[in-house]
Design a protein around this motif. Sequence first.
Motif, PDB file in Angstrom:
ATOM      1  N   CYS A  88     -69.107 -54.691 -21.013  1.00  0.00           N
ATOM      2  CA  CYS A  88     -70.138 -55.360 -20.217  1.00  0.00           C
ATOM      3  C   CYS A  88     -69.503 -55.962 -18.968  1.00  0.00           C
ATOM      4  O   CYS A  88     -68.282 -56.078 -18.851  1.00  0.00           O
ATOM      5  CB  CYS A  88     -70.814 -56.447 -21.044  1.00  0.00           C
ATOM      6  SG  CYS A  88     -69.709 -57.748 -21.632  1.00  0.00           S
ATOM      7  N   MET A  89     -70.356 -56.347 -18.026  1.00  0.00           N
ATOM      8  CA  MET A  89     -69.900 -56.942 -16.773  1.00  0.00           C
ATOM      9  C   MET A  89     -69.945 -58.460 -16.897  1.00  0.00           C
ATOM     10  O   MET A  89     -71.009 -59.049 -17.083  1.00  0.00           O
ATOM     11  CB  MET A  89     -70.778 -56.480 -15.612  1.00  0.00           C
ATOM     12  CG  MET A  89     -70.251 -56.866 -14.251  1.00  0.00           C
ATOM     13  SD  MET A  89     -68.690 -56.072 -13.829  1.00  0.00           S
ATOM     14  CE  MET A  89     -69.240 -54.388 -13.536  1.00  0.00           C
ATOM     15  N   ASP A  90     -68.795 -59.095 -16.842  1.00  0.00           N
ATOM     16  CA  ASP A  90     -68.697 -60.546 -16.942  1.00  0.00           C
ATOM     17  C   ASP A  90     -69.191 -61.175 -15.641  1.00  0.00           C
ATOM     18  O   ASP A  90     -68.629 -60.901 -14.573  1.00  0.00           O
ATOM     19  CB  ASP A  90     -67.247 -60.940 -17.199  1.00  0.00           C
ATOM     20  CG  ASP A  90     -67.090 -62.413 -17.524  1.00  0.00           C
ATOM     21  OD1 ASP A  90     -67.763 -63.240 -16.887  1.00  0.00           O
ATOM     22  OD2 ASP A  90     -66.281 -62.740 -18.413  1.00  0.00           O
ATOM     23  N   PRO A  91     -70.236 -62.021 -15.683  1.00  0.00           N
ATOM     24  CA  PRO A  91     -70.772 -62.589 -14.443  1.00  0.00           C
ATOM     25  C   PRO A  91     -69.826 -63.593 -13.786  1.00  0.00           C
ATOM     26  O   PRO A  91     -69.992 -63.899 -12.606  1.00  0.00           O
ATOM     27  CB  PRO A  91     -72.071 -63.271 -14.893  1.00  0.00           C
ATOM     28  CG  PRO A  91     -71.871 -63.544 -16.332  1.00  0.00           C
ATOM     29  CD  PRO A  91     -71.020 -62.433 -16.862  1.00  0.00           C
ATOM     30  N   ILE A  92     -68.853 -64.095 -14.516  1.00  0.00           N
ATOM     31  CA  ILE A  92     -67.894 -65.031 -13.938  1.00  0.00           C
ATOM     32  C   ILE A  92     -66.824 -64.279 -13.146  1.00  0.00           C
ATOM     33  O   ILE A  92     -66.523 -64.598 -11.999  1.00  0.00           O
ATOM     34  CB  ILE A  92     -67.236 -65.887 -15.034  1.00  0.00           C
ATOM     35  CG1 ILE A  92     -68.306 -66.670 -15.827  1.00  0.00           C
ATOM     36  CG2 ILE A  92     -66.221 -66.842 -14.415  1.00  0.00           C
ATOM     37  CD1 ILE A  92     -69.043 -67.703 -15.024  1.00  0.00           C
TER      38      ILE A  92
ATOM     39  N   GLY B 236     -79.634 -53.531 -30.337  1.00  0.00           N
ATOM     40  CA  GLY B 236     -79.045 -53.125 -29.068  1.00  0.00           C
ATOM     41  C   GLY B 236     -78.177 -54.222 -28.491  1.00  0.00           C
ATOM     42  O   GLY B 236     -78.427 -55.410 -28.706  1.00  0.00           O
ATOM     43  N   PHE B 237     -77.156 -53.837 -27.728  1.00  0.00           N
ATOM     44  CA  PHE B 237     -76.228 -54.804 -27.140  1.00  0.00           C
ATOM     45  C   PHE B 237     -76.639 -55.259 -25.744  1.00  0.00           C
ATOM     46  O   PHE B 237     -75.880 -55.943 -25.078  1.00  0.00           O
ATOM     47  CB  PHE B 237     -74.817 -54.228 -27.103  1.00  0.00           C
ATOM     48  CG  PHE B 237     -74.127 -54.198 -28.445  1.00  0.00           C
ATOM     49  CD1 PHE B 237     -74.430 -55.122 -29.424  1.00  0.00           C
ATOM     50  CD2 PHE B 237     -73.163 -53.250 -28.713  1.00  0.00           C
ATOM     51  CE1 PHE B 237     -73.791 -55.106 -30.655  1.00  0.00           C
ATOM     52  CE2 PHE B 237     -72.502 -53.219 -29.940  1.00  0.00           C
ATOM     53  CZ  PHE B 237     -72.824 -54.147 -30.910  1.00  0.00           C
ATOM     54  N   GLY B 238     -77.814 -54.864 -25.278  1.00  0.00           N
ATOM     55  CA  GLY B 238     -78.321 -55.410 -24.028  1.00  0.00           C
ATOM     56  C   GLY B 238     -78.676 -54.392 -22.968  1.00  0.00           C
ATOM     57  O   GLY B 238     -79.491 -54.676 -22.091  1.00  0.00           O
ATOM     58  N   ALA B 239     -78.054 -53.208 -22.996  1.00  0.00           N
ATOM     59  CA  ALA B 239     -78.320 -52.220 -21.949  1.00  0.00           C
ATOM     60  C   ALA B 239     -78.742 -50.876 -22.517  1.00  0.00           C
ATOM     61  O   ALA B 239     -78.706 -49.871 -21.811  1.00  0.00           O
ATOM     62  CB  ALA B 239     -77.074 -52.037 -21.079  1.00  0.00           C
TER      63      ALA B 239
ATOM     64  N   THR C 140     -77.131 -59.599 -28.479  1.00  0.00           N
ATOM     65  CA  THR C 140     -76.622 -58.752 -27.414  1.00  0.00           C
ATOM     66  C   THR C 140     -75.244 -59.195 -26.929  1.00  0.00           C
ATOM     67  O   THR C 140     -74.706 -60.224 -27.348  1.00  0.00           O
ATOM     68  CB  THR C 140     -77.600 -58.744 -26.226  1.00  0.00           C
ATOM     69  OG1 THR C 140     -77.643 -60.059 -25.651  1.00  0.00           O
ATOM     70  CG2 THR C 140     -79.001 -58.345 -26.671  1.00  0.00           C
ATOM     71  N   SER C 141     -74.708 -58.419 -26.028  1.00  0.00           N
ATOM     72  CA  SER C 141     -73.441 -58.725 -25.376  1.00  0.00           C
ATOM     73  C   SER C 141     -73.615 -58.461 -23.884  1.00  0.00           C
ATOM     74  O   SER C 141     -73.110 -57.480 -23.340  1.00  0.00           O
ATOM     75  CB  SER C 141     -72.319 -57.867 -25.970  1.00  0.00           C
ATOM     76  OG  SER C 141     -71.070 -58.195 -25.411  1.00  0.00           O
ATOM     77  N   LEU C 142     -74.409 -59.348 -23.243  1.00  0.00           N
ATOM     78  CA  LEU C 142     -74.787 -59.199 -21.840  1.00  0.00           C
ATOM     79  C   LEU C 142     -75.406 -57.828 -21.591  1.00  0.00           C
ATOM     80  O   LEU C 142     -76.433 -57.515 -22.179  1.00  0.00           O
ATOM     81  CB  LEU C 142     -73.581 -59.466 -20.939  1.00  0.00           C
ATOM     82  CG  LEU C 142     -73.106 -60.930 -20.884  1.00  0.00           C
ATOM     83  CD1 LEU C 142     -71.809 -61.046 -20.088  1.00  0.00           C
ATOM     84  CD2 LEU C 142     -74.167 -61.832 -20.278  1.00  0.00           C
ATOM     85  N   ASP C 143     -74.745 -56.984 -20.762  1.00  0.00           N
ATOM     86  CA  ASP C 143     -75.325 -55.688 -20.414  1.00  0.00           C
ATOM     87  C   ASP C 143     -74.514 -54.534 -21.001  1.00  0.00           C
ATOM     88  O   ASP C 143     -74.367 -53.487 -20.379  1.00  0.00           O
ATOM     89  CB  ASP C 143     -75.433 -55.544 -18.890  1.00  0.00           C
ATOM     90  CG  ASP C 143     -74.085 -55.719 -18.182  1.00  0.00           C
ATOM     91  OD1 ASP C 143     -73.097 -56.050 -18.863  1.00  0.00           O
ATOM     92  OD2 ASP C 143     -74.029 -55.526 -16.959  1.00  0.00           O
ATOM     93  N   THR C 144     -74.030 -54.730 -22.211  1.00  0.00           N
ATOM     94  CA  THR C 144     -73.247 -53.686 -22.869  1.00  0.00           C
ATOM     95  C   THR C 144     -74.148 -52.541 -23.315  1.00  0.00           C
ATOM     96  O   THR C 144     -75.148 -52.761 -24.009  1.00  0.00           O
ATOM     97  CB  THR C 144     -72.516 -54.249 -24.102  1.00  0.00           C
ATOM     98  OG1 THR C 144     -71.607 -55.264 -23.688  1.00  0.00           O
ATOM     99  CG2 THR C 144     -71.743 -53.162 -24.831  1.00  0.00           C
TER     100      THR C 144
END
Length: 343
Positions: free
Chosen positions: A207-211, A273-276, A310-314
Amino acid sequence: MDQSSNCNCLPLRPTPMKKFQNSAHTFVHESLRGLAEVHADILAVHLDPTYVVRRENTPGQVAVISGGGSGHEPLDVGYVGQGMLAAACPGEIFTSCTPNQIVAAAQAAEQGAGCLFIVKNYRGDLLNFETALDMLDFDCSTVVVDDDASVDTSPHSVGRRGAAGTLIVQKVVGAAAAAGASLAECKTVGCRVNSQTASAGVSFQGCMDPITGSPTFVIGADEIEFGVGLHGEPGRQRIPMASAENLAARMLDTIMRDLKPKPEHRLLLCVNGFGATPLSELYVLFNAASGHLKARGLNIHCSLVGNYATSLDTPGGSITVTVLDDEIASLWLAPVHTAALRW
């Protein structure tokens, strides 16, 4: 002749992070403000320290409280409401909530019957909930969720990790509390449903870390990570991309070795689902998993499909199976009304 002069390709550049956010440092609070406004009839958000609490708590009822890093929504904040959590403590992205958050949430939610903490098996979560427990002056107890059957050890956890089975434990224990169970009874049923639940997941990329603006890990176009954790941490092994049928079989083999269900058992099958991952793909995975379980002579009594832990946009997902007994089945099917789960 310089061949590059005939190339119309633009030079490769890093892909910029594209997200609906104003600042990485205000992301969690702004998300919680949106949650509070949309679901003002169900919950309220406190921002200093940060916690989410149910609007209406019943005197004499055990307060079931959970929490951990943000980025897993709707886990945990989306499950605050009637028949599930009394409060939840969201930390920063993939960072445990603090003891002060947990103490404030417990004091706001406690109704004279004590608090039960539902804690995922990660070092930071365990430490901070244990510290909070020592700071509180009323009865509290803990259920540790460790349903991830794909790994026995991880640098991010103490033994098996807490995964999508967390929401099943939260729902069952929350229903028990709503039915008037004591603190000891809620803990007993929580430990039992955790012991009868196992999960395994895969991801197609990090996933893409927003930080940081960077992916949590990078893998080849024809690879997947098998046994990935809720924080996008690497799993058991990196394997070649395979069909949904093959991936479902591999995940279920891991789960079945752990649970060893018998034909007379009734099962809850959750595809998460993990988000994406589109819902259509999750139904493909459910169809494959259901077929494999039925081929083993096993009975799917309840089912759930969607993005629940989820795991953000994974891109990717997990399979969770719970072996039901009469009490757990009844508590799972009991009424629930939260932002993200209701029936």
